[in-house]
Scaffold this active site. Structure first.
Site, PDB file in Angstrom:
ATOM      1  N   GLY A  41       4.614 112.177 -44.416  1.00  0.00           N
ATOM      2  CA  GLY A  41       4.034 110.883 -44.093  1.00  0.00           C
ATOM      3  C   GLY A  41       3.951 110.609 -42.600  1.00  0.00           C
ATOM      4  N   THR A  42       3.789 109.336 -42.281  1.00  0.00           N
ATOM      5  CA  THR A  42       3.659 108.907 -40.890  1.00  0.00           C
ATOM      6  C   THR A  42       4.867 109.325 -40.067  1.00  0.00           C
ATOM      7  OG1 THR A  42       2.224 107.032 -41.413  1.00  0.00           O
ATOM      8  CG2 THR A  42       3.513 106.896 -39.384  1.00  0.00           C
ATOM      9  N   LYS A  52       9.768 111.097 -30.835  1.00  0.00           N
ATOM     10  CA  LYS A  52      11.063 111.393 -30.225  1.00  0.00           C
ATOM     11  C   LYS A  52      11.016 112.715 -29.460  1.00  0.00           C
ATOM     12  CE  LYS A  52      12.106 107.633 -32.027  1.00  0.00           C
ATOM     13  NZ  LYS A  52      10.739 107.378 -32.506  1.00  0.00           N
ATOM     14  N   ALA A 145       4.538 104.770 -53.100  1.00  0.00           N
ATOM     15  CA  ALA A 145       5.161 104.983 -51.785  1.00  0.00           C
ATOM     16  C   ALA A 145       4.061 105.332 -50.783  1.00  0.00           C
ATOM     17  CB  ALA A 145       6.203 106.099 -51.879  1.00  0.00           C
ATOM     18  N   GLY A 182       1.075  95.279 -26.646  1.00  0.00           N
ATOM     19  CA  GLY A 182       2.208  95.094 -27.537  1.00  0.00           C
ATOM     20  C   GLY A 182       3.487  95.649 -26.942  1.00  0.00           C
ATOM     21  N   GLU A 205       1.728  91.711 -23.403  1.00  0.00           N
ATOM     22  CA  GLU A 205       2.446  91.135 -24.541  1.00  0.00           C
ATOM     23  C   GLU A 205       2.189  89.634 -24.616  1.00  0.00           C
ATOM     24  OE1 GLU A 205       4.350  90.023 -27.610  1.00  0.00           O
ATOM     25  OE2 GLU A 205       4.412  92.184 -27.193  1.00  0.00           O
ATOM     26  N   ALA A 318      12.003 104.276 -41.928  1.00  0.00           N
ATOM     27  CA  ALA A 318      12.017 105.461 -42.781  1.00  0.00           C
ATOM     28  C   ALA A 318      13.309 105.568 -43.575  1.00  0.00           C
ATOM     29  CB  ALA A 318      11.813 106.714 -41.929  1.00  0.00           C
ATOM     30  N   HIS A 442      38.211 110.536 -26.949  1.00  0.00           N
ATOM     31  CA  HIS A 442      38.007 110.285 -25.514  1.00  0.00           C
ATOM     32  C   HIS A 442      37.613 111.598 -24.839  1.00  0.00           C
ATOM     33  CE1 HIS A 442      38.691 108.649 -21.505  1.00  0.00           C
ATOM     34  NE2 HIS A 442      39.377 109.755 -21.232  1.00  0.00           N
TER      35      HIS A 442
END
Length: 463
Positions: A41-42, A52, A145, A182, A205, A318, A442
């Protein structure tokens, strides 16, 4: 014509659909998945994953640019060049590998994949136009879907230099100038990436601040970073259309009109459910505005017709779709399940990143809840310092009476990877004491989460 009979039909091969099909296959349910385009899908093909990848490549290039004249930690880059075609090819390679992975998982679950445009003719039957003819799939259960699509603006229809996020992720070259309409997460994620790759970016915007779905404290570090990257942000401004020559964006603000030079104009004003091309008019489904109405089991108003993911409304994420898809498969298998997630993480992959789970301080107050707020800055976190980026903070919102955690937020470099810990804390009904008593490794960014919880208890150690 080929006629196929199955127990479960899944219409749409995006995150919600393919996960529903995979889980159904694991449970031994005879399943058919109908998908017109690529599996995933998208999200996998033109959304989450490729964006990403582009963001990571942009970060790497921008870091190299910053090191061209030397860096605080002694790295100097002598020669710098961007091969954007290779960047896109690398991104496409990742998508292809994941496409193949989804197909393999479906095959392992013995899910039959029918490739073509599917259209429901009633609540049990789907007509699929394939390359070799028409298939008819009849099923006892149907999962819708079909996902969502980018929203266009009436005065800026997609085409030519006006692009959606889909086209932005496959540009042949970095545009010299880019206007982004946007300032939500899609617009800013891509706007920041292209600015780091060398484009001169302007963001338009209509609202009075960026990322209006997040509280102002979380977005303030992002606004500072936009300015640092040279991105011009026009707030309270409206995109009025193209200039006469088509090479600029007309913007109205404060009664004045100006033109912004733009080789490309990215319209990122939101997404709409994909309900217009799968035979919705042949089904008697209750709607909630433009979305398919569902209950806590993802059941629609028609018996044995289910819907998951973006087509059912917000949040359009998602991971929400995946969780819904897996749940529906288990319900079809006879298990009793309800979709009552205490927290669904929302992540914005800007620079710095934002993650939010549960209630913000403002939302807690609006609900009439007296809350304790614990906050810890990454400027006091050793791991953030060693990463060379200590902007931002981690914050915990809890009830004042019993310290039950209601929400967790963070803004900073790499905080998206804290989303699992944040979501788990809310899902398990953690209290501030639970987080404070958990030993955090740590040096890690997660220590800021620990310290924020200690601060909420009035026991802060490092501030």
């Amino acid at each position: 014509m080929t006629e196929i009979t199955t127990r479960l039909l899944v219409l749409g091969g995006g995150p919600g659909g393919y996960v529903a099909a995979i889980r159904a296959g694991q449970l031994g349910i005879d399943t058919v998945l109908v998908e017109e385009q690529k599996l995933g899908g998208t999200c996998l093909n033109v959304g989450c994953i490729p964006s990403k990848a582009l963001i990571h490549a942009a970060d790497a290039f921008h870091a190299a640019v910053g090191q061209a004249g030397g860096s605080p930690f002694g790295v100097t880059v002598a020669e710098l060049r961007l091969d954007f075609a290779r960047t896109v090819a690398w991104k496409d390679g990742i998508v292809a590998r994941l496409n193949a992975g989804v197909a393999s998982l479906l095959k392992r679950g013995r899910v039959k994949i029918v490739r073509g445009r599917g259209s429901m003719t009633d609540g049990k039957t789907c007509r699929v136009e394939t390359d070799t003819g028409v298939d008819t799939v009849s099923a006892e259960h149907v999962v819708i879907a079909t996902g969502s699509l980018p929203m266009a603006l009436p005065n800026l229809p997609f085409g030519g230099n006006v692009i959606s996020s889909t086209e932005a992720l496959s540009l042949p070259a970095v545009p010299g100038t880019l206007a982004v309409v946007g300032a939500g997460y899609i617009g800013l994620e891509l706007g920041i990436a292209f600015a780091k790759l060398g484009a001169r970016v302007t963001v338009v915007e209509m609202a009075d601040r960026i990322l209006p779905l997040y509280d102002a404290d979380l977005t303030r570090p992002v606004a500072r970073r936009l300015a640092g990257l040279g991105i011009e942000v026009l707030l309270g401004a409206r995109a009025a259309g193209l200039s006469e020559g088509g090479d600029a964006l007309r913007v109205e603000s404060g009664g004045a009109v100006r033109e912004i030079a733009a080789e490309k104009i990215l319209v990122a004003v939101g997404r709409k459910p994909r309900t217009g091309d799968f035979g919705l008019d042949q089904l008697d489904l209750d709607m909630s505005g433009p979305f398919i109405r569902i209950d806590e089991r993802c059941a629609t108003s028609m018996r044995n017709v289910w819907a998951v993911g973006d087509v059912t409304g917000e949040p359009m994420l998602a991971h929400r779709a995946m969780a819904q898809g897996a749940m529906v498969a288990e319900i079809v298998a006879g298990r009793k399940r309800l979709f009552q997630k205490a927290a669904i993480p929302a992540v914005c992959f800007t620079d710095p990143e934002i993650v939010s789970v549960g209630l913000s301080p403002e939302e807690a107050r609006a609900a009439g809840i007296e809350a304790r707020i614990g906050q810890f800055p990454f400027a006091a976190n050793g791991r953030a310092m060693t990463l060379g980026s200590d902007e931002g903070f981690a914050r915990v919102v809890a009830r004042a009476d019993n310290h039950l955690v209601l929400g967790i937020q963070a803004v900073g470099a790499g905080v998206s990877e804290l989303s699992a810990a944040f979501g788990l804390a809310l899902e398990m009904g953690s209290r501030l004491e639970d987080i404070a008593d958990t030993i955090h490794a740590h040096p890690t960014l997660g220590e800021a989460f620990h310290e924020a919880s200690l601060t909420g208890l009035g026991q802060g150690l490092h501030m």
